[in-house]
Scaffold this active site. Structure first.
Site, mmCIF file in Angstrom:
data_model
loop_
_atom_site.group_PDB
_atom_site.id
_atom_site.type_symbol
_atom_site.label_atom_id
_atom_site.label_comp_id
_atom_site.label_asym_id
_atom_site.label_seq_id
_atom_site.Cartn_x
_atom_site.Cartn_y
_atom_site.Cartn_z
ATOM 1 N N ARG A 1 0.823 -1.221 0.000
ATOM 2 C CA ARG A 1 0.000 0.000 0.000
ATOM 3 C C ARG A 1 0.852 1.264 0.000
ATOM 4 O O ARG A 1 0.384 2.336 -0.357
ATOM 5 C CB ARG A 1 -0.905 0.030 1.236
ATOM 6 N N GLU B 1 6.844 7.085 11.885
ATOM 7 C CA GLU B 1 6.701 8.109 12.923
ATOM 8 C C GLU B 1 7.855 9.085 12.746
ATOM 9 O O GLU B 1 8.994 8.769 13.101
ATOM 10 C CB GLU B 1 6.743 7.481 14.315
ATOM 11 N N GLN C 1 4.515 26.508 16.761
ATOM 12 C CA GLN C 1 4.222 26.937 15.388
ATOM 13 C C GLN C 1 4.731 25.891 14.423
ATOM 14 O O GLN C 1 5.743 25.235 14.672
ATOM 15 C CB GLN C 1 4.894 28.293 15.107
ATOM 16 N N ASN D 1 5.744 25.475 10.315
ATOM 17 C CA ASN D 1 6.048 26.208 9.085
ATOM 18 C C ASN D 1 6.276 25.225 7.946
ATOM 19 O O ASN D 1 6.693 24.087 8.170
ATOM 20 C CB ASN D 1 7.315 27.053 9.254
ATOM 21 N N ARG E 1 18.115 29.008 1.965
ATOM 22 C CA ARG E 1 17.357 29.727 2.998
ATOM 23 C C ARG E 1 18.187 29.723 4.279
ATOM 24 O O ARG E 1 18.472 28.692 4.845
ATOM 25 C CB ARG E 1 15.988 29.090 3.214
ATOM 26 N N HIS F 1 19.734 31.556 9.535
ATOM 27 C CA HIS F 1 18.801 32.271 10.390
ATOM 28 C C HIS F 1 18.952 31.824 11.836
ATOM 29 O O HIS F 1 19.272 30.670 12.120
ATOM 30 C CB HIS F 1 17.363 32.021 9.916
ATOM 31 N N LYS G 1 14.135 24.087 16.486
ATOM 32 C CA LYS G 1 13.464 23.644 15.260
ATOM 33 C C LYS G 1 13.613 22.142 15.088
ATOM 34 O O LYS G 1 14.679 21.584 15.343
ATOM 35 C CB LYS G 1 14.073 24.350 14.042
ATOM 36 N N HIS H 1 20.687 28.140 11.375
ATOM 37 C CA HIS H 1 20.076 27.115 10.522
ATOM 38 C C HIS H 1 20.008 27.611 9.078
ATOM 39 O O HIS H 1 19.719 28.781 8.820
ATOM 40 C CB HIS H 1 18.661 26.788 11.023
ATOM 41 N N TYR I 1 8.793 22.552 9.284
ATOM 42 C CA TYR I 1 9.485 22.918 10.516
ATOM 43 C C TYR I 1 8.463 22.950 11.657
ATOM 44 O O TYR I 1 7.441 23.629 11.553
ATOM 45 C CB TYR I 1 10.058 24.329 10.485
ATOM 46 N N GLU J 1 14.579 38.185 15.251
ATOM 47 C CA GLU J 1 15.142 37.310 14.220
ATOM 48 C C GLU J 1 16.352 37.984 13.562
ATOM 49 O O GLU J 1 16.342 39.191 13.297
ATOM 50 C CB GLU J 1 14.098 37.000 13.155
ATOM 51 N N ASP K 1 19.124 37.619 2.726
ATOM 52 C CA ASP K 1 20.185 36.734 3.207
ATOM 53 C C ASP K 1 21.558 37.184 2.734
ATOM 54 O O ASP K 1 22.525 37.154 3.500
ATOM 55 C CB ASP K 1 19.910 35.295 2.769
#
Length: 201
Positions: A23, A28, A47, A49, A59, A62, A72, A119, A132, A143, A170
């Site tokens: 299938r 997990e 939160q 994301n 990206r 940060h 995260k 990150h 995230y 930030e 960035d």
């Protein structure tokens, strides 16, 4: 689920067990109890994301002020990214160093990035989708960023430089030395104290 600490303290690679049949498969990809065993405290997730990126998109780097910063838990449900964790904690034995984990839709690994760490990731496929789970809501006033092309950090992107896609935000971020001079970086002592306070809860 196998959890391995990276060469950067307080960052972990998580490899889930996948159960496949005719299938499809089941896995997990996040277990709060298993991660708590490794990290020392339970994550207070606040939160979720999701980003979708073209191949070559970068990206990061940060990070957020500590406390509370933002831990995260990151995975890629579609496509592939090379995910970097960078130690920007002043006074850390691995300050300025980085490690990386391939996140993709085959091994379905995740990476845990503790508060106070930098990150960044680069998309290795088109439509690379990254999820995230984070421990605090986005707060633009707290930030910060570091230029991902900083030669002192020297992230090793597995794509030619001409294929990298970076945002003006960035590329306009300070390098590590400038961020240090500006007082933007968290300290190893503040990070350890904050982790200890979480361990006590």
């Amino acid at each position: 689920m196998q959890i391995r600490e990276l060469s950067i303290p307080d960052a972990y690679e998580v490899t889930p067990q996948q159960h496949a049949d005719d299938r499809g498969l089941f896995t997990e990809w996040y277990r709060f109890d298993r991660l708590e065993e490794a990290v020392g405290h339970r994550l207070d997730l606040r939160q979720g994301n999701l980003s979708v990126s073209r191949k070559g998109s970068v990206r990061g780097i940060h990070f957020a002020d500590i406390p509370p910063s933002q831990a995260k838990y990151v995975m890629a449900p579609h496509g592939a990214v090379l995910d970097f964790v960078i130690d920007i904690r002043v006074g850390s034995p691995t300050f300025g160093q980085w490690d990386s984990v391939l996140l993709d839709d085959k091994d379905r690994r995740a990476i845990y990035v503790a508060e106070g760490l930098g990150h960044c990731f680069v998309a290795l496929t088109d439509d690379a989708t990254v999820s995230y789970l984070v421990t605090d809501v986005y707060n633009p006033g707290r930030e910060h960023g570091i230029n991902p092309l900083d030669p002192r950090i020297a992230l090793e992107f597995p794509l030619p430089a001409e294929e990298l896609l970076l945002s003006p935000k960035d590329t306009g971020a300070p390098d590590l030395d400038a961020a240090l001079e500006q007082g933007l970086l968290p300290t190893w002592e503040a990070a350890r104290a904050f982790y200890a306070s979480l361990d006590e809860k």
